[in-house]
Design a protein around this motif. Structure first.
Motif, PDB file in Angstrom:
ATOM      1  N   UNK A 182      -6.248  12.124   1.595  1.00 35.95           N
ATOM      2  CA  UNK A 182      -5.366  10.962   1.528  1.00 35.95           C
ATOM      3  C   UNK A 182      -5.783  10.086   0.349  1.00 35.95           C
ATOM      4  N   UNK A 183      -4.832   9.723  -0.497  1.00 34.72           N
ATOM      5  CA  UNK A 183      -5.129   8.846  -1.632  1.00 34.72           C
ATOM      6  C   UNK A 183      -4.425   7.517  -1.411  1.00 34.72           C
ATOM      7  N   UNK A 184      -5.232   6.455  -1.254  1.00 30.19           N
ATOM      8  CA  UNK A 184      -4.729   5.116  -0.975  1.00 30.19           C
ATOM      9  C   UNK A 184      -4.513   4.374  -2.300  1.00 30.19           C
ATOM     10  N   UNK A 185      -3.330   3.812  -2.486  1.00 32.27           N
ATOM     11  CA  UNK A 185      -3.080   2.997  -3.667  1.00 32.27           C
ATOM     12  C   UNK A 185      -2.578   1.626  -3.232  1.00 32.27           C
ATOM     13  N   UNK A 186      -2.965   0.603  -3.995  1.00 34.40           N
ATOM     14  CA  UNK A 186      -2.606  -0.775  -3.668  1.00 34.40           C
ATOM     15  C   UNK A 186      -1.901  -1.395  -4.866  1.00 34.40           C
ATOM     16  N   UNK A 187      -0.664  -1.845  -4.608  1.00 36.92           N
ATOM     17  CA  UNK A 187       0.182  -2.360  -5.672  1.00 36.92           C
ATOM     18  C   UNK A 187      -0.001  -3.864  -5.840  1.00 36.92           C
ATOM     19  N   UNK A 188       0.030  -4.327  -7.096  1.00 38.18           N
ATOM     20  CA  UNK A 188      -0.059  -5.755  -7.387  1.00 38.18           C
ATOM     21  C   UNK A 188      -1.321  -6.160  -8.105  1.00 38.18           C
TER      22      UNK A 188
ATOM     23  N   UNK B  84      -8.824  -4.918 -11.260  1.00 37.65           N
ATOM     24  CA  UNK B  84      -9.041  -5.039  -9.823  1.00 37.65           C
ATOM     25  C   UNK B  84      -8.609  -3.783  -9.072  1.00 37.65           C
ATOM     26  N   UNK B  85      -8.462  -2.671  -9.769  1.00 38.23           N
ATOM     27  CA  UNK B  85      -8.002  -1.419  -9.167  1.00 38.23           C
ATOM     28  C   UNK B  85      -8.858  -1.058  -7.959  1.00 38.23           C
ATOM     29  N   UNK B  86      -8.211  -0.898  -6.794  1.00 36.62           N
ATOM     30  CA  UNK B  86      -8.937  -0.557  -5.572  1.00 36.62           C
ATOM     31  C   UNK B  86      -8.492   0.785  -4.997  1.00 36.62           C
ATOM     32  N   UNK B  87      -7.757   1.576  -5.766  1.00 33.25           N
ATOM     33  CA  UNK B  87      -7.279   2.865  -5.287  1.00 33.25           C
ATOM     34  C   UNK B  87      -8.465   3.805  -5.042  1.00 33.25           C
ATOM     35  N   UNK B  88      -8.348   4.634  -4.020  1.00 32.27           N
ATOM     36  CA  UNK B  88      -9.431   5.580  -3.734  1.00 32.27           C
ATOM     37  C   UNK B  88      -8.910   6.733  -2.878  1.00 32.27           C
TER      38      UNK B  88
ATOM     39  N   UNK C 103       0.858  -1.185   0.000  1.00 37.32           N
ATOM     40  CA  UNK C 103       0.000   0.000   0.000  1.00 37.32           C
ATOM     41  C   UNK C 103       0.889   1.226   0.000  1.00 37.32           C
ATOM     42  N   UNK C 104       0.622   2.161  -0.886  1.00 38.28           N
ATOM     43  CA  UNK C 104       1.335   3.431  -0.917  1.00 38.28           C
ATOM     44  C   UNK C 104       0.294   4.536  -0.893  1.00 38.28           C
ATOM     45  N   UNK C 105       0.385   5.401   0.117  1.00 36.99           N
ATOM     46  CA  UNK C 105      -0.577   6.484   0.285  1.00 36.99           C
ATOM     47  C   UNK C 105       0.085   7.832   0.052  1.00 36.99           C
ATOM     48  N   UNK C 106      -0.632   8.737  -0.580  1.00 39.55           N
ATOM     49  CA  UNK C 106      -0.162  10.098  -0.813  1.00 39.55           C
ATOM     50  C   UNK C 106      -1.147  11.054  -0.147  1.00 39.55           C
ATOM     51  N   UNK C 107      -0.636  12.044   0.555  1.00 38.52           N
ATOM     52  CA  UNK C 107      -1.543  12.929   1.266  1.00 38.52           C
ATOM     53  C   UNK C 107      -1.027  14.357   1.292  1.00 38.52           C
ATOM     54  N   UNK C 108      -1.951  15.278   1.499  1.00 43.89           N
ATOM     55  CA  UNK C 108      -1.618  16.691   1.659  1.00 43.89           C
ATOM     56  C   UNK C 108      -2.717  17.324   2.492  1.00 43.89           C
ATOM     57  N   UNK C 109      -2.351  18.339   3.278  1.00 45.71           N
ATOM     58  CA  UNK C 109      -3.357  18.962   4.115  1.00 45.71           C
ATOM     59  C   UNK C 109      -2.863  20.221   4.776  1.00 45.71           C
TER      60      UNK C 109
END
Length: 221
Positions: free
Chosen positions: A100-106, A111-115, A78-84
């Motif tokens: 926060x933007x959650x990304x899931x690798x693999x 099956x993209x589950x990023x949100x 899981x790689x998350x990117x955030x700003x605030x």
């Protein structure tokens, strides 16, 4: 994702203000289990985590956070990117608001589950009140909300205790809305932050959401 400071690439921020008025830090964490809102993200196994954070004196912050995951499918990280933005009203009340933007690798593209999720925290003395809203939870088209409350207690010899409870709800969970709760003791030794937590939910018959004891250690540079 702990009390959430949890977590826009920082090199793009140098145009906003010079680094002399900002702080960049790197944090590494080892934990016996990566638990997010009461549910294990590593199938009750250990995790290695790292974050790169940028904080500007104006209150703006951003960063990236990563961890291994195990959902018993193709996802491996899981790689998350955030700003605030963090602000203070007075000595008693402060707040932060972030995306926060959650990304899931693999996963394959199918099956993209990023949100993405908007998060708001209000800090009132020792209390923290939190609200999260995702309009497209794990790319399902359904929304999800999370509300939480935490209370920090100072203990002797510079130990700290945090009591927390949260509620996950929304269309994405339909009849599967649930409560999570935890108690975490923290202590800093030689610049290392150690935590010990007991965590549970009211989810029935789920091995990844039952009672668990989680140990962690982190160091920020």
């Amino acid at each position: 994702m702990n009390k959430i400071k949890l977590l826009a690439a920082t090199f793009a921020l140098t145009a906003i203000a010079p680094l002399v008025s900002a702080e960049v830090s790197v944090t590494g964490t080892l934990t016996s289990d990566y638990v997010f809102r009461g549910v294990s993200q590593t199938d009750s196994s250990p995790a290695i985590q790292a974050s790169l954070d940028y904080e500007h004196e104006s209150g703006f912050f951003a960063g990236v956070w990563a961890s291994n995951v195990d959902f018993e499918d193709d996802a491996n990280a899981e790689i998350d990117f955030y700003a605030g933005y963090f602000g203070e009203i007075n000595d008693t009340f402060s707040y932060d608001v972030m995306y926060n933007y959650y990304t899931y690798q693999g996963y394959s593209s199918a099956d993209d589950s990023d949100y993405g999720e908007f998060l708001f925290n209000a800090y009132i003395n020792s209390f923290t009140l939190g609200l999260g809203y995702a309009s497209d939870y794990v790319n399902t088209g359904d929304s999800a909300q999370y509300i939480s409350a935490a209370y920090d207690i100072e203990l002797p010899k510079e130990y700290a205790l945090t009591l927390q409870a949260g509620y996950t709800m929304g269309d994405a969970f339909d009849d599967a809305e649930y409560v999570d709760y935890s108690a975490t003791v923290a202590k800093t030794f030689f610049d290392f932050d150690f935590t010990a937590a007991v965590i549970n939910t009211d989810i029935d018959d789920a091995d990844n959401a039952d009672f668990r004891f989680v140990l962690g250690v982190s160091r920020t540079f």
